[in-house]
Design a protein around this motif. Structure first.
Motif, PDB file in Angstrom:
ATOM      1  N   GLU A  12       0.801  -1.219   0.000  1.00  0.00           N
ATOM      2  CA  GLU A  12       0.000   0.000   0.000  1.00  0.00           C
ATOM      3  C   GLU A  12       0.836   1.274   0.000  1.00  0.00           C
ATOM      4  N   GLN A  13       2.147   1.168  -0.229  1.00  0.00           N
ATOM      5  CA  GLN A  13       2.993   2.349  -0.268  1.00  0.00           C
ATOM      6  C   GLN A  13       2.605   3.243  -1.450  1.00  0.00           C
ATOM      7  N   PRO A  14       3.048   4.498  -1.446  1.00  0.00           N
ATOM      8  CA  PRO A  14       2.656   5.434  -2.508  1.00  0.00           C
ATOM      9  C   PRO A  14       2.960   4.919  -3.905  1.00  0.00           C
ATOM     10  N   LYS A  15       2.129   5.324  -4.826  1.00  0.00           N
ATOM     11  CA  LYS A  15       2.299   4.909  -6.224  1.00  0.00           C
ATOM     12  C   LYS A  15       3.487   5.646  -6.843  1.00  0.00           C
ATOM     13  N   GLY A  16       3.863   5.225  -8.024  1.00  0.00           N
ATOM     14  CA  GLY A  16       5.047   5.764  -8.681  1.00  0.00           C
ATOM     15  C   GLY A  16       6.089   4.679  -8.772  1.00  0.00           C
ATOM     16  N   LEU A  17       7.225   5.007  -9.366  1.00  0.00           N
ATOM     17  CA  LEU A  17       8.270   4.000  -9.499  1.00  0.00           C
ATOM     18  C   LEU A  17       8.804   3.589  -8.133  1.00  0.00           C
ATOM     19  N   CYS A  18       9.008   2.296  -7.972  1.00  0.00           N
ATOM     20  CA  CYS A  18       9.490   1.719  -6.713  1.00  0.00           C
ATOM     21  C   CYS A  18      10.716   0.859  -6.997  1.00  0.00           C
ATOM     22  N   VAL A  19      11.715   0.992  -6.158  1.00  0.00           N
ATOM     23  CA  VAL A  19      12.942   0.206  -6.287  1.00  0.00           C
ATOM     24  C   VAL A  19      12.952  -0.860  -5.199  1.00  0.00           C
ATOM     25  N   SER A  20      13.152  -2.105  -5.611  1.00  0.00           N
ATOM     26  CA  SER A  20      13.268  -3.226  -4.677  1.00  0.00           C
ATOM     27  C   SER A  20      14.646  -3.855  -4.867  1.00  0.00           C
ATOM     28  N   ILE A  21      15.404  -3.945  -3.797  1.00  0.00           N
ATOM     29  CA  ILE A  21      16.755  -4.509  -3.845  1.00  0.00           C
ATOM     30  C   ILE A  21      16.844  -5.680  -2.877  1.00  0.00           C
ATOM     31  N   TYR A  22      17.325  -6.801  -3.381  1.00  0.00           N
ATOM     32  CA  TYR A  22      17.584  -7.967  -2.539  1.00  0.00           C
ATOM     33  C   TYR A  22      19.051  -8.346  -2.704  1.00  0.00           C
ATOM     34  N   MET A  23      19.690  -8.649  -1.596  1.00  0.00           N
ATOM     35  CA  MET A  23      21.098  -9.040  -1.665  1.00  0.00           C
ATOM     36  C   MET A  23      21.457  -9.924  -0.478  1.00  0.00           C
ATOM     37  N   PRO A  24      22.344 -10.894  -0.699  1.00  0.00           N
ATOM     38  CA  PRO A  24      22.862 -11.669   0.441  1.00  0.00           C
ATOM     39  C   PRO A  24      23.845 -10.806   1.215  1.00  0.00           C
ATOM     40  N   THR A  25      23.971 -11.058   2.502  1.00  0.00           N
ATOM     41  CA  THR A  25      24.908 -10.287   3.319  1.00  0.00           C
ATOM     42  C   THR A  25      25.711 -11.224   4.211  1.00  0.00           C
ATOM     43  N   TYR A  26      26.902 -10.769   4.553  1.00  0.00           N
ATOM     44  CA  TYR A  26      27.766 -11.497   5.477  1.00  0.00           C
ATOM     45  C   TYR A  26      27.623 -10.908   6.870  1.00  0.00           C
ATOM     46  N   ARG A  27      27.678 -11.764   7.886  1.00  0.00           N
ATOM     47  CA  ARG A  27      27.437 -11.344   9.258  1.00  0.00           C
ATOM     48  C   ARG A  27      28.715 -11.030  10.011  1.00  0.00           C
ATOM     49  N   GLY A  28      29.866 -11.388   9.465  1.00  0.00           N
ATOM     50  CA  GLY A  28      31.118 -11.118  10.161  1.00  0.00           C
ATOM     51  C   GLY A  28      32.301 -11.636   9.369  1.00  0.00           C
ATOM     52  N   GLY A  29      33.484 -11.451   9.923  1.00  0.00           N
ATOM     53  CA  GLY A  29      34.688 -11.936   9.281  1.00  0.00           C
ATOM     54  C   GLY A  29      35.191 -11.001   8.198  1.00  0.00           C
ATOM     55  N   ALA A  30      36.212 -11.490   7.489  1.00  0.00           N
ATOM     56  CA  ALA A  30      36.836 -10.679   6.440  1.00  0.00           C
ATOM     57  C   ALA A  30      35.872 -10.365   5.300  1.00  0.00           C
ATOM     58  N   GLU A  31      34.876 -11.257   5.113  1.00  0.00           N
ATOM     59  CA  GLU A  31      33.940 -11.063   4.005  1.00  0.00           C
ATOM     60  C   GLU A  31      32.965  -9.922   4.263  1.00  0.00           C
ATOM     61  N   LEU A  32      32.954  -9.371   5.485  1.00  0.00           N
ATOM     62  CA  LEU A  32      32.028  -8.300   5.831  1.00  0.00           C
ATOM     63  C   LEU A  32      32.162  -7.108   4.889  1.00  0.00           C
TER      64      LEU A  32
END
Length: 388
Positions: free
Chosen positions: A14-34
């Motif tokens: 139900e968010q406002p109409k118009g162009l909407c950007v949806s981004i999905y990405m995996p994430t690292y929780r710690g370590g060097a890969e952060l």
């Protein structure tokens, strides 16, 4: 935020109409890969900028549109506290992001609605449940999915037995006053102003006090759980369970509970103990839905045709929908002409029709099973059961 409910997804719809950007990405929780987290985010923002330009924005307009997200998330401290995946939603005047306990494939979508299908794995097969920890001195209520848990403060639920029974500290020692709690007046045990003196059989009857306490808890929960169907799991000392069940009015209270003195357990620890109790319920529900689909296959009340399922979902005909995660079918639907347009590659103005069908099914009170592609009946991108 690490928990999503049907209501939260409805808010995004139900968010406002118009162009909407949806981004999905995996994430690292710690370590060097952060350090890979902010790099992936910057790549996703660049992709979103390109798609906004393809949809009619100038370069300057696209940068301005995405600026709030960049300012909010482009900080080193933000990326230090992550879960397995990150979902970001950007629209005119809107920025929502969710750290979530599931791994997402990298995906950037720009359409006139938020792309929400990847989130529905959190809700697959009504994948929500509740934990109610009961003890004389403490009541805790947790909202859970298969992946996460959070404690919720409910104003209408007494926090302990003293509060529920409203002990009168000024009364003579050994007396207490049973008064109507703020949860309501339906409890036949409540008689405001009635006192029980020291040595009274009622004072010695702890079960009676507990039962009255649990009536007050149940009454408070009714306001929150009204219309809900998710399983409710009790946690606490086992002798309290039958007393609470006597007061309980919620139809989806699970027979098995988490036994022991669990007051020191974190929400995550309680969640881990409850999940084996509710998981068979979820699996049974999904298997029953598959069997129901198979039984109706030759009756005209099922379909795997996207062009048929999308309008049916829009107009509230879909009772159950199996939809493949990680798969998109680009196109659009014109409800005025009841026409579905499908394209092999996304074009300006397109949306994922599988996402559209899932959202409309959810909004119209149907059940969505967002599953791996090989779990969809008949090996189709979607499979629907019609109400009529």
């Amino acid at each position: 935020m690490s928990l999503l409910s049907v209501d939260e997804i409805k808010t995004l719809v139900e968010q406002p109409k118009g162009l909407c950007v949806s981004i999905y990405m995996p994430t690292y929780r710690g370590g060097a890969e952060l350090q890979q987290n902010p790099i992936r985010f910057k790549n996703a923002i660049r992709k979103a900028e390109e798609l906004l330009v393809e949809n009619g924005f100038s370069d300057r307009e696209a940068l301005k549109f995405l600026q709030p997200a960049q300012e909010e998330l482009d900080r080193s401290d933000f990326w230090e506290q992550q879960d397995n995946g990150l979902a970001i939603f950007i629209a005119d005047g809107v920025l929502q992001y969710y750290r979530l306990p599931i791994n997402f494939d990298e995906l950037v979508v720009v359409t006139d609605r938020f792309h929400l299908k990847p989130l529905m794995r959190l809700l697959t097969g009504d994948g929500q449940f509740y934990i109610l920890e009961i003890a004389q001195k403490q009541i805790r209520f947790l909202e859970c999915t298969r992946f996460s848990a959070r404690e919720v403060e409910l104003e209408e639920v007494p926090k302990n037995m003293d509060e529920a029974l409203q002990y009168d500290e000024t009364a003579k020692e050994g007396q207490h006053r049973i008064a109507t709690s703020k949860g309501g007046t339906n409890n036949s045990f409540q008689q405001p102003g009635s006192f029980h003196g020291q040595g009274s059989p009622d004072r010695d009857n702890i079960k009676r006090d507990l039962l009255q306490f649990f009536y007050a808890v149940d009454r408070g929960l009714q306001k929150y759980l009204n219309g809900k169907k998710a399983p409710l799991v009790l946690s606490g000392v086992e002798y309290l369970f039958p007393i609470y069940r006597e007061a309980n009015s919620y139809q989806h209270l699970v027979e098995e509970g988490i036994t022991g003195n669990n007051k020191i357990l974190t929400p995550e620890e309680l969640h881990a103990l409850a999940l084996p109790i509710v998981e068979p319920i979820f699996l049974q529900s999904q298997q029953q839905a598959i069997e129901h689909y198979k039984e109706l296959t030759s009756t005209g009340k099922t379909c795997t045709d996207v062009k048929e399922a999308v309008p049916a979902a829009y107009f509230g005909r879909v009772e159950q929908l199996f939809v493949a995660v990680g798969v998109q079918q680009w196109g659009n639907f014109d409800p005025d002409t009841n026409t579905v347009y499908m394209h092999p590659e996304p074009e300006a103005g397109d949306r994922d029709l599988l996402d559209a069908a899932a959202i409309q099914t959810l909004l119209n009170g149907g059940t969505v099973y967002a599953v791996e592609p090989d779990k969809v009946p008949d090996e189709a991108p979607l499979a629907a059961v019609f109400r009529y």
